[in-house]
Design an enzyme around this catalytic site. Structure first.
Site, short mmCIF file in Angstrom:
data_model
loop_
_atom_site.label_atom_id
_atom_site.label_comp_id
_atom_site.label_asym_id
_atom_site.label_seq_id
_atom_site.Cartn_x
_atom_site.Cartn_y
_atom_site.Cartn_z
N GLY A 1 48.52 42.65 38.82
CA GLY A 1 47.22 43.25 39.10
C GLY A 1 47.27 44.74 39.35
NE ARG B 1 56.36 38.52 39.11
CZ ARG B 1 56.32 39.41 40.10
NH1 ARG B 1 56.37 39.00 41.35
NH2 ARG B 1 56.23 40.70 39.84
CG ASP C 1 53.16 35.24 43.62
OD1 ASP C 1 52.98 34.33 44.45
OD2 ASP C 1 52.83 36.42 43.83
CG ASP D 1 56.75 41.45 44.65
OD1 ASP D 1 56.61 42.58 44.15
OD2 ASP D 1 56.45 40.41 44.04
#
EC number: 2.7.7.-
Length: 481
Positions: free
Chosen positions: A87, A179, A248, A258
């Site tokens: 996103g 992922r 994810d 992340d």
């Protein structure tokens, strides 16, 4: 500048992504370039210092780049979201580094994509620099991780909950961005052909030795389980809390990815949570091994049609792997703990020895990192260890048991295993606050210490000190990138 792109994901997996350009930025400025990583990738750091602002802002991508947003789904805090995707990030391409490894280059914070779900797709300066710092800290610790190649200020102010913040873009390098959630995206749509294509691609890219296995998809599932069990064990051994272990955010490659609400634990408490959105403590430090198994079960579900045409046999095969996850994790954790404690060989009572130390640390809220570091000195003199415990006699019964198990070169081995410097929360926040004020010197000093976490130096003493009393009790992290 030549990047020698070879974009296999775009070429081989059409339909797994959306081609998308980076959003325009008004005044890009290169804040930091990871020169050692650039050299590792076969890039020219001097040229990137000159041209990096344009390249890493997405304003002028190199020839051969193919910007795209990857599709994926995921379980977020236990609830399934069938469509997530990039996103606010774009994979711009793949290059082969000097060691012959294929590496993804991704711009993070590059603007809206079709997967943005109403967000602006941008990243603020603080979260970008935070991911840069923590990723390099993990690399310094020898833990598989994505890394930051560059941080660019965009010149665009962003409105966030805490007020106006300067915009920035991180260039992230990864073995790949595949992922667990990538498999879930197509499995949720019953698109077995694409699940198979993705598995074939992942095997070829990450586990090519499995292509000739009698049951390659089962072997692939087992390989991912092994890689992730080892990774989470290594997190636990350094007191790292990921903070958002959604499916994810679990890679197929076995890299940490992340660094939104992550943090390092100081005073030992298995229930430690820093993430502002983890209200139930699902991803607390002590829960991470259980979430590892839970996430791998979700991968197994996505792979079931590939494991066997018969649903019952497929389930049995998946379970045969899942049932090993706990033992895999425990084996890696115990091997790492033996190294941290400087033990000679392996004996049956080693797990109990480690657990008894952890129980004392928990009762005393002893600092995780400093306790293990000072144990190396306690081989001969426990003078620096005792002050870490509120009750100086807390280890009175434990120390003789430990010393009886020590290897001859225990102190040296322990200093090479137990870091003195981690990305302590208060030091990270100080560096980010200074960066917001235009001063990157504290960021650079902290980064330098984190790149060499096992070498104790007098001029870095401040980076070894725990936070002031009570700091971590109220400290919260956020999903900023």
């Amino acid at each position: 500048m030549t990047f020698r792109f070879d974009n296999s994901y775009a070429r081989d997996l059409e339909g797994f992504y959306v081609d998308w350009p980076a959003a325009p930025v008004p005044a890009p400025r290169l804040l930091r370039l990871n020169r050692p990583l650039a050299e590792e990738l076969g890039l020219d750091p001097d040229l990137l210092e000159r041209e990096g602002a344009e390249i890493f802002s997405g304003r002028r991508l190199p020839e051969g780049a193919h910007p795209l947003a990857q599709a994926y789904a995921g379980h977020q805090f236990g609830g399934f979201s069938p469509q997530l995707g990039d996103g606010r990030a774009l994979l711009i391409g793949e290059i082969t580094d000097r060691a012959g490894r294929r590496r993804d280059l991704q711009l993070k914070g590059s603007g809206r994509t079709p997967f943005s779900r109403g967000a602006d797709g941008k990243a603020a300066l603080g979260p970008v620099l935070r991911e840069y710092l923590v990723g390099e800290a993990m690399h310094g610790l020898g833990i598989p991780t994505t890394r930051a190649l560059a941080a660019v200020a965009t010149g665009e102010p962003l409105l966030r909950q805490e007020g106006e913040r300067p915009g920035a873009i991180l260039t992230r390098v990864a073995a790949s961005h595949i992922r667990v959630g990538t498999f879930q995206f197509f499995a949720a749509r019953s698109d077995i052909d694409r699940v198979r294509r993705l598995a074939d691609y992942a095997i070829a890219r990450h586990y090519p030795e499995l292509a000739s296995a009698p049951e390659p998809y089962l072997a692939f599932y087992e390989a991912v389980a092994e890689a992730q069990a080892q990774l989470v064990a290594r997190w636990m051994l350094v007191g790292f809390i990921h903070g958002v272990m959604n499916t994810d955010n679990m890679t197929i490659s076995g890299e940490t990815i992340d660094y939104g609400p992550c943090a390092f634990m100081e005073g030992y408490d298995p229930g430690t949570v820093f993430s502002s959105i983890d209200l139930q403590g699902r991803y607390a430090y002590g829960n991470q091994p259980y979430i590892l198994a839970w996430n791998l079960a979700r991968l197994g579900e996505a792979l079931l049609p590939l494991l066997d045409a018969d649903a019952e046999r497929a389930t049995d095969k998946a379970n045969s792997v899942l049932e090993t996850v706990g033992a895999r994790y425990q084996g890696h954790w115990l091997a790492g703990m033996r190294a941290k404690l400087g033990l000679a060989g392996a004996e049956e009572g080693d797990a109990r020895l480690a657990e008894d130390l952890l129980e004392a640390m928990r009762n005393q809220r002893a600092d995780w990192t400093l306790t293990f570091r000072r144990l190396a000195e306690a081989v001969t003199d426990e003078g620096t260890l005792r002050p870490l415990f509120r009750d100086p006699a807390a280890l009175e019964a434990w120390l003789p048991r430990w010393r009886a198990r020590l290897a001859p070169d225990a102190a040296e081995r322990m200093r090479a295993t137990n870091p003195i410097y981690i990305a302590r929360n208060h030091r990270v926040e100080e560096a980010l606050a200074a960066a917001h004020a235009g001063d990157l010197a504290p960021f650079d000093r902290l980064l330098e210490a984190l790149a060499d976490p096992f070498t104790e130096r007098a001029d870095r003493e401040l980076f070894a000190l725990p936070a002031p009393e009570g700091f971590d009790d109220s400290y919260r992290t956020f999903c900023g990138t």
